[in-house]
Design an enzyme around this catalytic site. Structure first.
Site, mmCIF file in Angstrom:
data_model
loop_
_atom_site.group_PDB
_atom_site.id
_atom_site.type_symbol
_atom_site.label_atom_id
_atom_site.label_comp_id
_atom_site.label_asym_id
_atom_site.label_seq_id
_atom_site.Cartn_x
_atom_site.Cartn_y
_atom_site.Cartn_z
ATOM 1 N N GLU A 1 19.572 34.321 16.883
ATOM 2 C CA GLU A 1 20.193 33.170 16.236
ATOM 3 C C GLU A 1 19.250 32.702 15.141
ATOM 4 O OE1 GLU A 1 21.977 30.131 18.916
ATOM 5 O OE2 GLU A 1 20.910 28.707 17.646
ATOM 6 N N GLU B 1 16.543 29.646 24.828
ATOM 7 C CA GLU B 1 15.663 28.528 24.455
ATOM 8 C C GLU B 1 15.078 27.840 25.697
ATOM 9 O OE1 GLU B 1 16.994 26.037 21.111
ATOM 10 O OE2 GLU B 1 18.753 27.339 20.962
#
Length: 341
Positions: A273, A169
Site C-alpha cells: 500500500e 500495520e
C-alpha cells in the site's frame, strides 16, 4: 517445520488421489449463479468454470510468488466487487492493474464474486483482513475457528489464487490490533493458527503477505518479534507513503524497514500500500517509486492507494503527476496477465 512450498506439493498430491476432492460454489453468502470453481489448468487459461477432474487440484501459486515482471496494483473504491471504477482507473493510467487490493472486516464473507471479476481481467485480488471487533488473542485461542474454516473452505472451493494480508500495520499504535492492544506473541499465534486452518482444509491457493507499516513513525517497535516465520509467509508487504515528512528518496521512505526485515527473512517484498501526497513534489515522488521498485530484484511491485482518506492520494488530484505516472507505467516490466505468469 516443512517449507510452505512442500506443504503445497503434498496437498496437491493428496488432491490428485481424491482426498481433497472439493468443488462447487463458494459459501458465506456469495452468489450462486454458475460454478465458482476453476481448475489449475483451466484457471491458467482464464476459464471460469470447472469442467475436468483437474479442478480438484489446488491452484499452484508458486509461479506467482516471484514472477519475472512487476505487479502493477491498485486499491480503487468499489473494486473488485464492481469493476467500473477500476476500468476508469485503467483508462486514466493507461494500463490494467493486475493486483487489486480491497479491505474486509473480520467476520465478512469471502468475496468470490470480486475474485472472479478480477481474474477475468487478468488480475489477482489482495485482501487486507482487518479484525476490528475481534481480539487477536481470541483468534489465536480458536474462538473464531468455525468462521476461519468456513472462509478457508470457500477460498479452496473457488480455487483461484488470492493474496491475504491479516491485521496489517500491526506495528503501529493506531490500529485496534496494534501495539497498544496486542502482544507480538498473540499476533504470531493468531497468524499461524489462521494459516494452519487454511492448510488443514486444503486452501493452499493463498499467497500470505505479512504487512508491517514502515518503521519511520514507530522506530522503537522491532519487527522480528511479530514475524510468524518463513513457513507461514510468502511475501513481505511494506506499507508506506510519500509525505512531506520524508525527503522523497525511495530509501528514505522504505530503506530502514527493508534493512530491518532483511535481518530475519529473505522473502520477496512488495509495496502493499503506497501513494504520494498531492503537491509540487508528487511527480518526483512517483519517479522515485518506479525507480526504487525497478532497481530491487526482490521488490515485486506496488499497489497504489487511489483513495481520498486523511489526504487525497488519488492520482487524478494532480494532473501533472498523473501524466508522469502514466508515462512510467507504460514500461513493459510493470504489469502482466496473472493467468499467464
Amino acid at each position: 517445520m516443512r517449507s510452505f512450498t512442500r506443504v503445497r506439493t503434498a496437498l496437491a498430491a493428496c488432491a490428485l488421489s481424491g482426498v481433497l476432492a472439493l468443488s462447487g460454489c463458494s459459501v458465506l453468502g456469495e452468489d450462486s449463479g454458475g460454478s465458482a470453481s476453476a481448475g489449475a489448468g483451466e484457471a491458467g487459461a482464464g476459464a471460469d468454470t470447472a469442467a475436468s477432474p483437474e479442478a480438484d487440484v489446488p491452484y499452484d501459486v508458486v509461479p506467482l510468488l516471484k514472477p519475472d515482471k512487476k505487479y502493477f496494483g491498485a486499491a480503487v473504491e468499489g473494486a473488485p466487487n464492481s469493476m467500473k471504477s477500476l476500468d476508469t482507473y485503467t483508462e486514466m493510467v493507461g494500463k490494467q492493474p493486475n493486483l487489486i487490493e480491497y479491505y474486509a472486516a473480520w467476520g465478512d464473507g469471502f468475496d468470490a464474486t470480486g475474485v472472479r471479476n478480477a481474474w477475468r481481467e487478468g488480475a489477482m485480488t489482495l485482501m487486507s483482513w482487518e479484525p476490528f471487533d475481534t481480539p487477536v488473542a481470541d483468534i489465536a485461542a480458536g474462538k473464531s475457528d468455525a468462521y476461519i474454516e468456513e472462509y478457508a473452505t470457500a477460498v479452496r472451493k473457488l480455487n483461484l489464487p488470492v493474496v491475504i494480508s491479516f491485521a496489517d500495520e500491526f506495528n503501529g499504535h493506531w490500529e485496534k490490533w496494534g501495539t497498544k492492544n496486542v502482544t507480538p506473541e498473540d499476533y504470531v499465534a493468531a497468524w499461524r493458527h489462521i494459516h494452519e486452518t487454511f492448510i488443514d482444509v486444503g486452501a493452499s491457493n493463498v499467497i500470505w503477505a505479512w504487512s508491517p507499516n514502515i518503521v519511520n513513525p514507530v522506530k522503537s517497535v522491532k519487527l522480528k518479534p511479530y514475524y510468524p516465520g518463513d513457513a507461514y509467509v510468502d511475501w513481505v508487504g511494506l506499507i508506506g507513503y510519500w509525505t512531506i515528512e520524508e525527503d522523497g528518496a525511495f530509501d528514505s521512505v522504505f530503506g530502514a524497514t527493508r534493512d530491518q526485515v532483511r535481518t530475519f527473512t529473505k522473502k520477496p517484498m512488495i509495496l502493499l500500500e503506497t501513494a504520494a501526497m498531492a503537491g509540487e513534489r508528487r511527480r518526483a515522488d512517483i519517479r522515485n517509486l518506479f525507480a526504487g521498485v525497478t532497481a530491487d530484484d526482490d521488490m515485486l511491485g506496488f499497489v497504489w492507494f487511489n483513495h481520498k482518506k486523511r489526504a487525497d492520494w488519488r492520482l487524478e488530484a494532480s494532473p501533472l503527476a498523473l501524466k508522469e505516472f502514466k508515462r512510467l507505467a507504460a514500461d513493459d516490466s510493470f504489469g502482466f496477465d496473472v493467468r499467464k505468469p
